[in-house]
Design a protein around this motif. Structure first.
Motif, PDB file in Angstrom:
ATOM      1  N   SER A 153     -11.417   9.211   2.423  1.00 27.92           N
ATOM      2  CA  SER A 153     -11.033   7.810   2.248  1.00 27.92           C
ATOM      3  C   SER A 153      -9.537   7.685   2.497  1.00 27.92           C
ATOM      4  O   SER A 153      -8.748   8.483   1.985  1.00 27.92           O
ATOM      5  CB  SER A 153     -11.360   7.353   0.822  1.00 27.92           C
ATOM      6  N   ILE A 154      -9.127   6.692   3.278  1.00 33.10           N
ATOM      7  CA  ILE A 154      -7.722   6.594   3.661  1.00 33.10           C
ATOM      8  C   ILE A 154      -7.100   5.253   3.276  1.00 33.10           C
ATOM      9  O   ILE A 154      -5.982   4.949   3.680  1.00 33.10           O
ATOM     10  CB  ILE A 154      -7.553   6.824   5.175  1.00 33.10           C
ATOM     11  N   VAL A 155      -7.796   4.446   2.492  1.00 29.22           N
ATOM     12  CA  VAL A 155      -7.249   3.149   2.090  1.00 29.22           C
ATOM     13  C   VAL A 155      -6.111   3.376   1.090  1.00 29.22           C
ATOM     14  O   VAL A 155      -6.285   4.111   0.120  1.00 29.22           O
ATOM     15  CB  VAL A 155      -8.347   2.266   1.466  1.00 29.22           C
ATOM     16  N   PRO A 156      -4.955   2.771   1.291  1.00 25.85           N
ATOM     17  CA  PRO A 156      -3.843   2.991   0.357  1.00 25.85           C
ATOM     18  C   PRO A 156      -4.057   2.297  -0.980  1.00 25.85           C
ATOM     19  O   PRO A 156      -4.738   1.265  -1.066  1.00 25.85           O
ATOM     20  CB  PRO A 156      -2.642   2.388   1.099  1.00 25.85           C
ATOM     21  N   VAL A 157      -3.476   2.872  -2.018  1.00 27.67           N
ATOM     22  CA  VAL A 157      -3.519   2.256  -3.346  1.00 27.67           C
ATOM     23  C   VAL A 157      -2.835   0.890  -3.291  1.00 27.67           C
ATOM     24  O   VAL A 157      -1.818   0.708  -2.604  1.00 27.67           O
ATOM     25  CB  VAL A 157      -2.836   3.175  -4.374  1.00 27.67           C
ATOM     26  N   ASN A 158      -3.443  -0.075  -3.985  1.00 25.68           N
ATOM     27  CA  ASN A 158      -2.980  -1.463  -4.072  1.00 25.68           C
ATOM     28  C   ASN A 158      -3.256  -2.275  -2.804  1.00 25.68           C
ATOM     29  O   ASN A 158      -2.745  -3.385  -2.655  1.00 25.68           O
ATOM     30  CB  ASN A 158      -1.506  -1.566  -4.455  1.00 25.68           C
ATOM     31  N   HIS A 159      -4.075  -1.718  -1.911  1.00 20.32           N
ATOM     32  CA  HIS A 159      -4.547  -2.535  -0.798  1.00 20.32           C
ATOM     33  C   HIS A 159      -5.455  -3.635  -1.353  1.00 20.32           C
ATOM     34  O   HIS A 159      -6.254  -3.407  -2.269  1.00 20.32           O
ATOM     35  CB  HIS A 159      -5.323  -1.677   0.200  1.00 20.32           C
ATOM     36  N   VAL A 160      -5.323  -4.849  -0.818  1.00 21.70           N
ATOM     37  CA  VAL A 160      -6.106  -6.009  -1.266  1.00 21.70           C
ATOM     38  C   VAL A 160      -6.820  -6.603  -0.066  1.00 21.70           C
ATOM     39  O   VAL A 160      -6.242  -6.728   1.020  1.00 21.70           O
ATOM     40  CB  VAL A 160      -5.193  -7.069  -1.919  1.00 21.70           C
ATOM     41  N   ALA A 161      -8.093  -6.961  -0.257  1.00 23.92           N
ATOM     42  CA  ALA A 161      -8.872  -7.585   0.815  1.00 23.92           C
ATOM     43  C   ALA A 161      -9.837  -8.591   0.202  1.00 23.92           C
ATOM     44  O   ALA A 161     -10.276  -8.423  -0.943  1.00 23.92           O
ATOM     45  CB  ALA A 161      -9.640  -6.528   1.607  1.00 23.92           C
ATOM     46  N   PRO A 162     -10.182  -9.650   0.926  1.00 21.24           N
ATOM     47  CA  PRO A 162     -11.136 -10.631   0.403  1.00 21.24           C
ATOM     48  C   PRO A 162     -12.546 -10.068   0.344  1.00 21.24           C
ATOM     49  O   PRO A 162     -12.933  -9.242   1.163  1.00 21.24           O
ATOM     50  CB  PRO A 162     -11.039 -11.786   1.401  1.00 21.24           C
ATOM     51  N   VAL A 163     -13.310 -10.518  -0.632  1.00 17.62           N
ATOM     52  CA  VAL A 163     -14.733 -10.169  -0.744  1.00 17.62           C
ATOM     53  C   VAL A 163     -15.533 -11.335  -0.173  1.00 17.62           C
ATOM     54  O   VAL A 163     -15.547 -12.415  -0.768  1.00 17.62           O
ATOM     55  CB  VAL A 163     -15.128  -9.916  -2.214  1.00 17.62           C
TER      56      VAL A 163
END
Length: 266
Positions: free
Chosen positions: A12-22
Motif C-alpha cells: 500500500s502506498i497511500v500517504p498518511v492523511n491523504h483525503v478522498a471523497p467517498v
C-alpha cells in the motif's frame, strides 16, 4: 527459494492523511437505531494500509453523540471525544469530532470507532472490519501451479488446482480444495474473523505438527462476497507460519503484521 530485497507483492502506498471523497452512500447502525446516513463521507488514511470514514456532523442523527468533555490532539488536528447513546446502548469514546483540523476539509467531521457501531453499510451491502480501500485490488484467479503446504515436515495440503488471491498489501494467499487438505492434522477452532473484501469466515483450524498445536493457521469462507466467489469452500493457510512450495520451489515466509500471531490475517 525466491529471494528479493523487496516484498514479492505490491505494498500500500497511500500517504498518511491523504483525503478522498467517498462516492457511496454510507450508513451505520447501533442496535436497530440508524446512527448516520451520508453521501458526503470522506476517506482519510490515518495509516497507509486502509482508510477510515469521516462523516459530516450534520449527517449524524441528532442527540446520539454525548460529549465526554475531553479533547485530544491527533495527526488530523484537535478532536473532541464523544460517547454514543442509542436506546439502551451506550458506547464510551465512540466518536471523535474534529474541532480544529490540521488537514484540509476535516473541520466538523466525525470519525467513529468501527467497533462502536454494530453494522456498517456501503449502499445496501454490509462492510466488515474497516472501509474498503478504493486504491486496493483483490483478485481470485484459478491456477494449475502446484501448491504444497507443510509444517515441521508434515504435509498439510497438496493441490494442483489452487485459487490464488492477490490482495494489495498482503502476500499471495493459496486457497485449495478441501479434498487436497490433510484434515487428520487439523483441529477445528471456534475462531471467526471478517474481511472487508471477502466477508466472514466459516471455519478456522489449528494445526498439530512437530509435537505442538499451532493455533488458527487455516481458514475458509464458505459464503464469500460475490467478488471472491472462486474461493467459496476452499481452505487457505498463513504463508507466514507454514512452508509453502510453489511448483516445487520453497517460498520464503513473508514478514507481515500477522507473522507473530495466528489471527485476523485472512
Amino acid at each position: 527459494m525466491y529471494r528479493s530485497a523487496l516484498n514479492d507483492y505490491p505494498a500500500s502506498i497511500v500517504p498518511v492523511n491523504h483525503v478522498a471523497p467517498v462516492p457511496r452512500r454510507i450508513r451505520a447502525y447501533l442496535g436497530t437505531e440508524k446512527v448516520l446516513d451520508t453521501t458526503r463521507a470522506l476517506y482519510v488514511w490515518e495509516w497507509p494500509h486502509y482508510p477510515q470514514y469521516y462523516i459530516p456532523l450534520a449527517d449524524v442523527r441528532p442527540g446520539l453523540l454525548v460529549s465526554e468533555g475531553h479533547t485530544q490532539r491527533t495527526g488530523r488536528g484537535l478532536v473532541e471525544l464523544h460517547a454514543l447513546r442509542a436506546g439502551e446502548a451506550h458506547r464510551p469514546r465512540a466518536a471523535r469530532l474534529v474541532t480544529k483540523a490540521a488537514v484540509d476539509g476535516l473541520d466538523g467531521m466525525v470519525r467513529f470507532e468501527w467497533a462502536a457501531l454494530d453494522a456498517w453499510f456501503e449502499e445496501d451491502e454490509q462492510v466488515f472490519v474497516h472501509p474498503r480501500d478504493p486504491y486496493s485490488r483483490v483478485d481470485a484467479l484459478r491456477s494449475n501451479r502446484r501448491v504444497r503446504v507443510e509444517l515441521d515436515g508434515v504435509v498439510l495440503a497438496d493441490s494442483a488446482s489452487p485459487v490464488m488471491v492477490f490482495e494489495t498489501g498482503l502476500p499471495v494467499r493459496y486457497y485449495v480444495n478441501r479434498t487436497d487438505v490433510r484434515f487428520e492434522h487439523l483441529i477445528p477452532s471456534d475462531t471467526v474473523t471478517s474481511c472487508p473484501y471477502k466477508g466472514m469466515t466459516s471455519g478456522y483450524w489449528s494445526v498439530r505438527a512437530g509435537g505442538a498445536v499451532h493455533k488458527d493457521l487455516a481458514w475458509a469462507y464458505d459464503f464469500p462476497t460475490r467478488q471472491l466467489l472462486p474461493i467459496a469452500g476452499l481452505v487457505a493457510f498463513y504463508n507466514e507460519m507454514v512452508d509453502t512450495y510453489l511448483d516445487g520451489e520453497l517460498l520464503d515466509r513473508p514478514q507481515t503484521h500477522f507473522s507473530r500471531t495466528g489471527g485476523n490475517g485472512s
